[in-house]
Design a protein around this motif. Structure first.
Motif, PDB file in Angstrom:
ATOM      1  N   GLU A 127     -19.869  39.311  40.441  1.00  0.00           N
ATOM      2  CA  GLU A 127     -20.203  37.868  40.420  1.00  0.00           C
ATOM      3  C   GLU A 127     -20.196  37.238  39.029  1.00  0.00           C
ATOM      4  O   GLU A 127     -21.103  36.492  38.671  1.00  0.00           O
ATOM      5  CB  GLU A 127     -21.563  37.648  41.105  1.00  0.00           C
ATOM      6  N   GLN A 203     -16.605  39.726  48.834  1.00  0.00           N
ATOM      7  CA  GLN A 203     -17.874  39.858  49.561  1.00  0.00           C
ATOM      8  C   GLN A 203     -17.748  39.252  50.949  1.00  0.00           C
ATOM      9  O   GLN A 203     -18.243  39.794  51.924  1.00  0.00           O
ATOM     10  CB  GLN A 203     -19.000  39.199  48.765  1.00  0.00           C
ATOM     11  N   HIS A 205     -19.102  36.500  52.472  1.00  0.00           N
ATOM     12  CA  HIS A 205     -20.264  35.952  53.174  1.00  0.00           C
ATOM     13  C   HIS A 205     -19.842  34.579  53.698  1.00  0.00           C
ATOM     14  O   HIS A 205     -19.806  33.604  52.957  1.00  0.00           O
ATOM     15  CB  HIS A 205     -21.454  35.803  52.219  1.00  0.00           C
ATOM     16  N   TRP A 272     -29.909  40.030  55.032  1.00  0.00           N
ATOM     17  CA  TRP A 272     -30.555  39.207  54.008  1.00  0.00           C
ATOM     18  C   TRP A 272     -30.614  37.737  54.441  1.00  0.00           C
ATOM     19  O   TRP A 272     -31.391  36.965  53.886  1.00  0.00           O
ATOM     20  CB  TRP A 272     -29.781  39.321  52.685  1.00  0.00           C
TER      21      TRP A 272
HETATM   22  O1  G3I Z   1     -38.779  45.372  47.442  1.00  0.00           O
HETATM   23  C1  G3I Z   1     -39.473  44.152  47.221  1.00  0.00           C
HETATM   24  C2  G3I Z   1     -40.807  44.159  47.871  1.00  0.00           C
HETATM   25  O2  G3I Z   1     -41.596  45.160  47.289  1.00  0.00           O
HETATM   26  C3  G3I Z   1     -41.460  42.782  47.704  1.00  0.00           C
HETATM   27  O3  G3I Z   1     -42.677  42.745  48.385  1.00  0.00           O
HETATM   28  C4  G3I Z   1     -40.543  41.704  48.237  1.00  0.00           C
HETATM   29  C5  G3I Z   1     -41.122  40.302  48.053  1.00  0.00           C
HETATM   30  O4  G3I Z   1     -40.122  39.358  47.772  1.00  0.00           O
HETATM   31  O5  G3I Z   1     -39.312  41.770  47.574  1.00  0.00           O
HETATM   32  C6  G3I Z   1     -38.640  43.002  47.765  1.00  0.00           C
HETATM   33  O6  G3I Z   1     -37.439  42.990  47.050  1.00  0.00           O
HETATM   34  C7  G3I Z   1     -36.424  42.173  47.619  1.00  0.00           C
HETATM   35  C8  G3I Z   1     -35.203  43.057  47.884  1.00  0.00           C
HETATM   36  O7  G3I Z   1     -34.141  42.279  48.337  1.00  0.00           O
HETATM   37  C9  G3I Z   1     -35.491  44.142  48.935  1.00  0.00           C
HETATM   38  O8  G3I Z   1     -35.778  43.554  50.181  1.00  0.00           O
HETATM   39  C10 G3I Z   1     -36.069  41.092  46.634  1.00  0.00           C
HETATM   40  O9  G3I Z   1     -37.169  40.191  46.507  1.00  0.00           O
HETATM   41  C11 G3I Z   1     -34.856  40.343  47.102  1.00  0.00           C
HETATM   42  O10 G3I Z   1     -34.436  39.468  46.081  1.00  0.00           O
HETATM   43  C12 G3I Z   1     -33.730  41.311  47.408  1.00  0.00           C
HETATM   44  O11 G3I Z   1     -32.638  40.580  47.921  1.00  0.00           O
HETATM   45  C13 G3I Z   1     -31.403  41.221  47.835  1.00  0.00           C
HETATM   46  C14 G3I Z   1     -30.447  40.345  47.055  1.00  0.00           C
HETATM   47  O12 G3I Z   1     -29.163  40.958  47.046  1.00  0.00           O
HETATM   48  C15 G3I Z   1     -30.904  40.163  45.634  1.00  0.00           C
HETATM   49  O13 G3I Z   1     -29.936  39.581  44.833  1.00  0.00           O
HETATM   50  C16 G3I Z   1     -30.875  41.445  49.249  1.00  0.00           C
HETATM   51  O14 G3I Z   1     -31.710  42.424  49.899  1.00  0.00           O
HETATM   52  C17 G3I Z   1     -29.447  41.939  49.215  1.00  0.00           C
HETATM   53  O15 G3I Z   1     -28.909  41.931  50.515  1.00  0.00           O
HETATM   54  C18 G3I Z   1     -28.606  41.021  48.348  1.00  0.00           C
HETATM   55  O16 G3I Z   1     -27.293  41.526  48.287  1.00  0.00           O
HETATM   56  C19 G3I Z   1     -26.380  40.734  47.533  1.00  0.00           C
HETATM   57  C20 G3I Z   1     -25.391  41.674  46.889  1.00  0.00           C
HETATM   58  O17 G3I Z   1     -26.048  42.662  46.119  1.00  0.00           O
HETATM   59  C21 G3I Z   1     -24.409  40.919  46.007  1.00  0.00           C
HETATM   60  N1  G3I Z   1     -23.751  39.856  46.755  1.00  0.00           N
HETATM   61  C22 G3I Z   1     -24.651  38.952  47.475  1.00  0.00           C
HETATM   62  C23 G3I Z   1     -25.590  39.719  48.383  1.00  0.00           C
HETATM   63  C24 G3I Z   1     -26.469  38.784  49.181  1.00  0.00           C
HETATM   64  O18 G3I Z   1     -27.299  38.040  48.358  1.00  0.00           O
END
Ligand code: G3I
Length: 302
Positions: A127, A203, A205, A272
């Motif tokens: 990205e 990606q 999406h 997500w």
């Molecule tokens: O693990 C913590 C947890 O302890 C906490 O209580 C909670 C509260 O917000 O957050 C949890 O972490 C989250 C994590 O996912 C695991 O669920 C993060 O806040 C959250 O930001 C994170 O989101 C991820 C996101 O990337 C972050 O950029 C998504 O799961 C994941 O699917 C998403 O994947 C991205 C690719 O890597 C790149 N392309 C886009 C794609 C979708 O956004």
């Protein structure tokens, strides 16, 4: 074939999913994931904040849980991701200039050394392009100098010469979009100058703001013609249209260098995006959706 992975394998491709380490204890989840997919991407566990939470101190606990689960079940793993403006640990967010550049290099070396020879594809850079201008996204990494992307790729090649090195991004599906052209021109330039790049991840999406474009096949083909493999790396389709899923699969199948498709999660409840957008191939109860059947049939028709 009766599963997505086996159906994709009929044409030498893979069909993958994103896996979350925290769900490996959910047998409904692992049963579907193990049965249907033959490629795995860690949804968050191989990112910078997860693997180097403190500078110079690497932690592969959750990354290895996913790697071990995948390989013990006969699947390959796509590495995601080594250099990215997002999900940086706090220490990296506060760096700049040559200290950040060196930290990026050290991070790539540290993670790739841990998995040397074990991960066939790495998303080296994720990205890096701006959403609308066709130029680079502003970020702390970009401010270390425009050559940060090629430095990342050269570092990665030296760290694990067996790994295929990918650039991965979103909103690069529509051939007419400036962002697509920006990434295309970067890849073209890298190939011309011998910067090591082997693959481009789309990606994909898809939603109402960035819908599946009718020129998607042309985009995949045009990138492949530069001499790189292409892969669909994080597919989800808001609304879950079976027709659109089939179109995506057929476009990949039409491009010989489209090596595989990964959906970004197993069940709608794992997405997500939230289950209410119905973006994936299994519903929240683990039942196959119409989109699943449509994808399987397209793979089997090839
Ligand atoms: O693990 C913590 C947890 O302890 C906490 O209580 C909670 C509260 O917000 O957050 C949890 O972490 C989250 C994590 O996912 C695991 O669920 C993060 O806040 C959250 O930001 C994170 O989101 C991820 C996101 O990337 C972050 O950029 C998504 O799961 C994941 O699917 C998403 O994947 C991205 C690719 O890597 C790149 N392309 C886009 C794609 C979708 O956004």
């Amino acid at each position: 074939a009766s599963t997505l992975g086996a159906a994709a394998a009929q044409t030498g491709r893979y069909f993958g999913t994103a896996i979350a380490a925290g769900k490996l204890g959910d047998s409904a989840y692992t049963t579907i994931a193990n049965r249907e997919f033959n490629m795995v991407t860690a949804e968050n566990e191989m990112k910078i904040d997860a693997t180097e939470p403190n500078q110079g101190q690497f932690n592969f606990t959750n990354a290895d849980r996913i790697y071990d689960w995948a390989t013990q079940n006969g699947k390959q793993v796509r590495g995601h991701t080594l250099a990215w403006h997002s999900q940086q640990p706090g220490w990296m967010q506060s760096l700049s200039g040559s200290a950040l550049r060196q930290a990026m290099i050290n991070h790539i070396n540290g993670v790739m050394a841990h998995y040397e020879g074990k991960i066939p594809y790495w998303d080296v850079v994720n990205e890096a392009y701006d959403d609308s201008s066709g130029g680079r996204r502003d970020s702390n990494l970009q401010r270390t100098g425009n050559d940060w992307i090629e430095v990342a790729f050269r570092t990665a090649r030296a760290a694990d010469p067996a790994a295929k090195l990918c650039y991965n991004d979103y909103n690069t599906d529509n051939w007419t979009w400036a962002k697509t052209q920006g990434v295309y021109n970067m890849v073209k330039d890298f190939k011309a100058r011998g910067v090591p790049i082997d693959c481009v991840g789309f990606q994909s999406h898809f939603n109402s703001n960035s819908p599946y474009p009718s020129n998607y096949r042309q985009t995949l083909q045009n990138f492949a013609a530069l001499g790189v493999d292409v892969a669909i790396t994080e597919l989800d389709i808001q609304g879950g249209s079976a027709t659109t899923y089939a179109n995506v699969v057929n476009d990949c199948l039409a491009v010989p260098r489209c090596i595989g498709i990964t959906v970004w999660g197993v069940r709608d409840s794992d997405s997500w995006l939230g289950a209410n957008t119905s973006p994936l191939l299994f519903d929240s109860n683990g039942n196959k959706k119409a989109a699943y059947t449509s994808v399987l049939n397209a793979l089997n028709a090839a």
